[in-house]
Design an enzyme around this catalytic site. Sequence first.
Site, PDB file in Angstrom:
ATOM      1  N   HIS A 130       0.881  -1.177   0.000  1.00  0.00           N
ATOM      2  CA  HIS A 130       0.000   0.000   0.000  1.00  0.00           C
ATOM      3  C   HIS A 130       0.917   1.225   0.000  1.00  0.00           C
ATOM      4  O   HIS A 130       1.830   1.309  -0.808  1.00  0.00           O
ATOM      5  CB  HIS A 130      -0.919  -0.117   1.218  1.00  0.00           C
ATOM      6  CG  HIS A 130      -2.080   0.830   1.256  1.00  0.00           C
ATOM      7  ND1 HIS A 130      -2.508   1.551   0.173  1.00  0.00           N
ATOM      8  CD2 HIS A 130      -2.923   1.169   2.270  1.00  0.00           C
ATOM      9  CE1 HIS A 130      -3.554   2.293   0.518  1.00  0.00           C
ATOM     10  NE2 HIS A 130      -3.824   2.079   1.789  1.00  0.00           N
ATOM     11  N   HIS A 162      -1.936  -2.255 -10.106  1.00  0.00           N
ATOM     12  CA  HIS A 162      -2.979  -1.640  -9.276  1.00  0.00           C
ATOM     13  C   HIS A 162      -4.233  -2.499  -9.303  1.00  0.00           C
ATOM     14  O   HIS A 162      -4.511  -3.157 -10.314  1.00  0.00           O
ATOM     15  CB  HIS A 162      -3.307  -0.218  -9.774  1.00  0.00           C
ATOM     16  CG  HIS A 162      -4.053   0.559  -8.746  1.00  0.00           C
ATOM     17  ND1 HIS A 162      -5.422   0.553  -8.685  1.00  0.00           N
ATOM     18  CD2 HIS A 162      -3.611   1.293  -7.704  1.00  0.00           C
ATOM     19  CE1 HIS A 162      -5.791   1.276  -7.645  1.00  0.00           C
ATOM     20  NE2 HIS A 162      -4.723   1.744  -7.040  1.00  0.00           N
ATOM     21  N   ASP A 182       2.967   5.454  -6.718  1.00  0.00           N
ATOM     22  CA  ASP A 182       4.217   5.373  -5.968  1.00  0.00           C
ATOM     23  C   ASP A 182       5.449   5.326  -6.863  1.00  0.00           C
ATOM     24  O   ASP A 182       6.568   5.495  -6.391  1.00  0.00           O
ATOM     25  CB  ASP A 182       4.185   4.151  -5.048  1.00  0.00           C
ATOM     26  CG  ASP A 182       3.068   4.271  -4.033  1.00  0.00           C
ATOM     27  OD1 ASP A 182       2.944   5.352  -3.430  1.00  0.00           O
ATOM     28  OD2 ASP A 182       2.291   3.318  -3.862  1.00  0.00           O
TER      29      ASP A 182
HETATM   30  N1  COA Z   1       5.100  -7.044  -9.188  1.00  0.00           N
HETATM   31  C1  COA Z   1       5.008  -8.393  -9.218  1.00  0.00           C
HETATM   32  N2  COA Z   1       3.853  -9.056  -9.343  1.00  0.00           N
HETATM   33  C2  COA Z   1       2.737  -8.306  -9.478  1.00  0.00           C
HETATM   34  C3  COA Z   1       2.767  -6.910  -9.489  1.00  0.00           C
HETATM   35  C4  COA Z   1       4.010  -6.284  -9.326  1.00  0.00           C
HETATM   36  N3  COA Z   1       4.120  -4.969  -9.297  1.00  0.00           N
HETATM   37  N4  COA Z   1       1.519  -6.438  -9.658  1.00  0.00           N
HETATM   38  C5  COA Z   1       0.713  -7.511  -9.735  1.00  0.00           C
HETATM   39  N5  COA Z   1       1.463  -8.631  -9.617  1.00  0.00           N
HETATM   40  C6  COA Z   1       0.990  -9.988  -9.571  1.00  0.00           C
HETATM   41  C7  COA Z   1       0.528 -10.294  -8.172  1.00  0.00           C
HETATM   42  O1  COA Z   1       1.571 -10.670  -7.303  1.00  0.00           O
HETATM   43  C8  COA Z   1      -0.424 -11.413  -8.390  1.00  0.00           C
HETATM   44  O2  COA Z   1       0.278 -12.588  -8.694  1.00  0.00           O
HETATM   45  P1  COA Z   1      -0.088 -13.991  -7.993  1.00  0.00           P
HETATM   46  O3  COA Z   1      -1.472 -14.301  -8.534  1.00  0.00           O
HETATM   47  O4  COA Z   1       0.983 -14.892  -8.461  1.00  0.00           O
HETATM   48  O5  COA Z   1      -0.095 -13.731  -6.536  1.00  0.00           O
HETATM   49  C9  COA Z   1      -1.133 -10.970  -9.604  1.00  0.00           C
HETATM   50  O6  COA Z   1      -0.176 -10.144 -10.313  1.00  0.00           O
HETATM   51  C10 COA Z   1      -2.376 -10.220  -9.200  1.00  0.00           C
HETATM   52  O7  COA Z   1      -2.470  -9.079  -9.890  1.00  0.00           O
HETATM   53  P2  COA Z   1      -3.587  -7.989  -9.584  1.00  0.00           P
HETATM   54  O8  COA Z   1      -4.870  -8.679  -9.243  1.00  0.00           O
HETATM   55  O9  COA Z   1      -3.549  -6.997 -10.680  1.00  0.00           O
HETATM   56  O10 COA Z   1      -2.987  -7.269  -8.353  1.00  0.00           O
HETATM   57  P3  COA Z   1      -3.597  -7.093  -6.927  1.00  0.00           P
HETATM   58  O11 COA Z   1      -4.823  -6.284  -7.019  1.00  0.00           O
HETATM   59  O12 COA Z   1      -3.645  -8.390  -6.214  1.00  0.00           O
HETATM   60  O13 COA Z   1      -2.462  -6.212  -6.264  1.00  0.00           O
HETATM   61  C11 COA Z   1      -1.005  -4.467  -5.964  1.00  0.00           C
HETATM   62  C12 COA Z   1      -2.331  -4.878  -6.531  1.00  0.00           C
HETATM   63  C13 COA Z   1      -0.853  -2.962  -6.076  1.00  0.00           C
HETATM   64  C14 COA Z   1      -0.925  -4.858  -4.477  1.00  0.00           C
HETATM   65  C15 COA Z   1       0.121  -5.160  -6.771  1.00  0.00           C
HETATM   66  O14 COA Z   1       0.078  -4.723  -8.092  1.00  0.00           O
HETATM   67  C16 COA Z   1       1.483  -4.919  -6.158  1.00  0.00           C
HETATM   68  O15 COA Z   1       1.858  -5.620  -5.207  1.00  0.00           O
HETATM   69  N6  COA Z   1       2.254  -3.918  -6.708  1.00  0.00           N
HETATM   70  C17 COA Z   1       3.540  -3.612  -6.155  1.00  0.00           C
HETATM   71  C18 COA Z   1       3.384  -2.811  -4.862  1.00  0.00           C
HETATM   72  C19 COA Z   1       2.901  -1.405  -5.140  1.00  0.00           C
HETATM   73  O16 COA Z   1       3.444  -0.696  -5.962  1.00  0.00           O
HETATM   74  N7  COA Z   1       1.892  -0.985  -4.380  1.00  0.00           N
HETATM   75  C20 COA Z   1       1.326   0.352  -4.481  1.00  0.00           C
HETATM   76  C21 COA Z   1      -0.097   0.319  -4.947  1.00  0.00           C
HETATM   77  S1  COA Z   1      -0.712   1.961  -5.214  1.00  0.00           S
END
Ligand code: COA
Length: 456
Positions: free
Chosen positions: A281, A332, A391
Amino acid sequence: MQNADKDASMDFITSLCGEYQKHNRIDPVYYEKYDVKRGLRNADGTGVMAGVTQICNVLGYYVQDGERVPMPGKLVYRGIDVEELIGGFMREGRFGFEETAYLLLFGALPTREQLSMFQQLLSGYHTLPHMFTEDMILKAPSPDVMNKLGRAVLALYSYDERPDDLSLDNQLQQAIQLIARVPVIAAHAFAVKRHYYDNESLYLHRPQPGLSVAENFLYSVRHDNHFTDQEAKLLDLCLVLHADHGGGNNSAFSCRVLSSSGTDLYAAISAAIGSLKGPRHGGANKKVMEMFGHIEAGVKDWKDDDEIRAFLGRLLRKEAGDKSGLIYGMGHAIYTLSDPRAVILKKFAKELASSKGMLDEFELFESVERLTPEVLLSVKGEDKVVCANVDMFSGLVYKMMGIPVELYTPLFAVARMVGWCAHRIEEVYQPGNRIIRPAYKAVAPMRTFVPLADRV
Ligand code: COA
């Protein structure tokens, strides 16, 4: 504790880990069997509908024939597109955070008079309670400003004459007071952290009446109080972009969950601060910079896409960086083609980078943004539309402004305090609101109690 006792305790804790792992594995098949919405997401990736709000809308896709169709992201505060809001106050050369706070809290743009009264109110509420800094910030210093911020907000309960009064006037007063005080607490907590953990001199600057939140923040955290109008306006823009993000984001939802139980504002907001700290987050802004530290050290030629791709692959395979397997600043839950906050911040980051001679670093960020989707596809087989999130570029902007990395997530909290307070008040005052209480399927088999003497 003696060293021998410490060793024995550690050995016991290690054996408890084994005990835990033996009895606590949940078979992933249950999630499908009982139709559990992991992460409160539906199978198509959309969020489970948990409430109704008037405060903010986050748009990243539309649904057509039951399918999610990616679209450019939009962020809307109280019905107003944030891009339009920003354009409005920037064209007039004004600061916008106070105006945005008013809009998000009350639901309408302030008139000139209302805005001026609101600014005065915020200015008057800057002052922390008597001995609060000495007793709650200087004592028991924390290496993490977010941790101190959460504790300090919780502690404000003890300094409030009507902490549990849920009447609207009291809630609004508590909210406005908190929005005014949190920047001061964050600045002081940072000063204390530097003093106790980094052996730096301690200075605590009092906020100045008549300055905007952004100006006061820069005034407070800089040892010489010096800042330029351009810097303050850019920080103000960052605060506006971080002020809210709907009811479903992790910290706002945490705040709403606690508020639905009828607890006090300080308890609900400190929970939101704890949530925001998480690296998935708000804590991602700090992690982005840490990750770029690894990329910059690990990639020899920043212009070589193949080398960058290879390093991103190592990040995803948990071989490099913090070994979490995440590329911070990318992805996201709602945005697909673009995060409008990232688009705006990127534009300012580029301008700043060219004026500060840091275009090489900016272009490396751009390359990571461009190459991540294809690396995600090749390494994880994920063909999702992934964009840079807020971010990705906020940290770079802060870095170029000379703001220390320990303040990146606290700055997010300073801004999001507005959104949290708005969501809390909406949750408490919704007609017919109920305590938020989803279900958990219990899957442990029943068994009989075994007397202590018979256990092996
Ligand atoms: N790096 C690596 N893997 C990523 C990723 C990233 N930046 N973004 C999505 N994924 C992967 C997830 O780990 C997940 O894989 P899994 O099924 O093997 O666990 C899959 O893609 C799910 O994607 P999605 O449903 O689009 O993402 P989410 O809604 O579960 O998560 C975030 C959203 C933001 C938590 C995720 O994109 C993330 O962890 N990003 C990096 C952290 C970040 O920048 N956070 C700030 C958010 S504003």
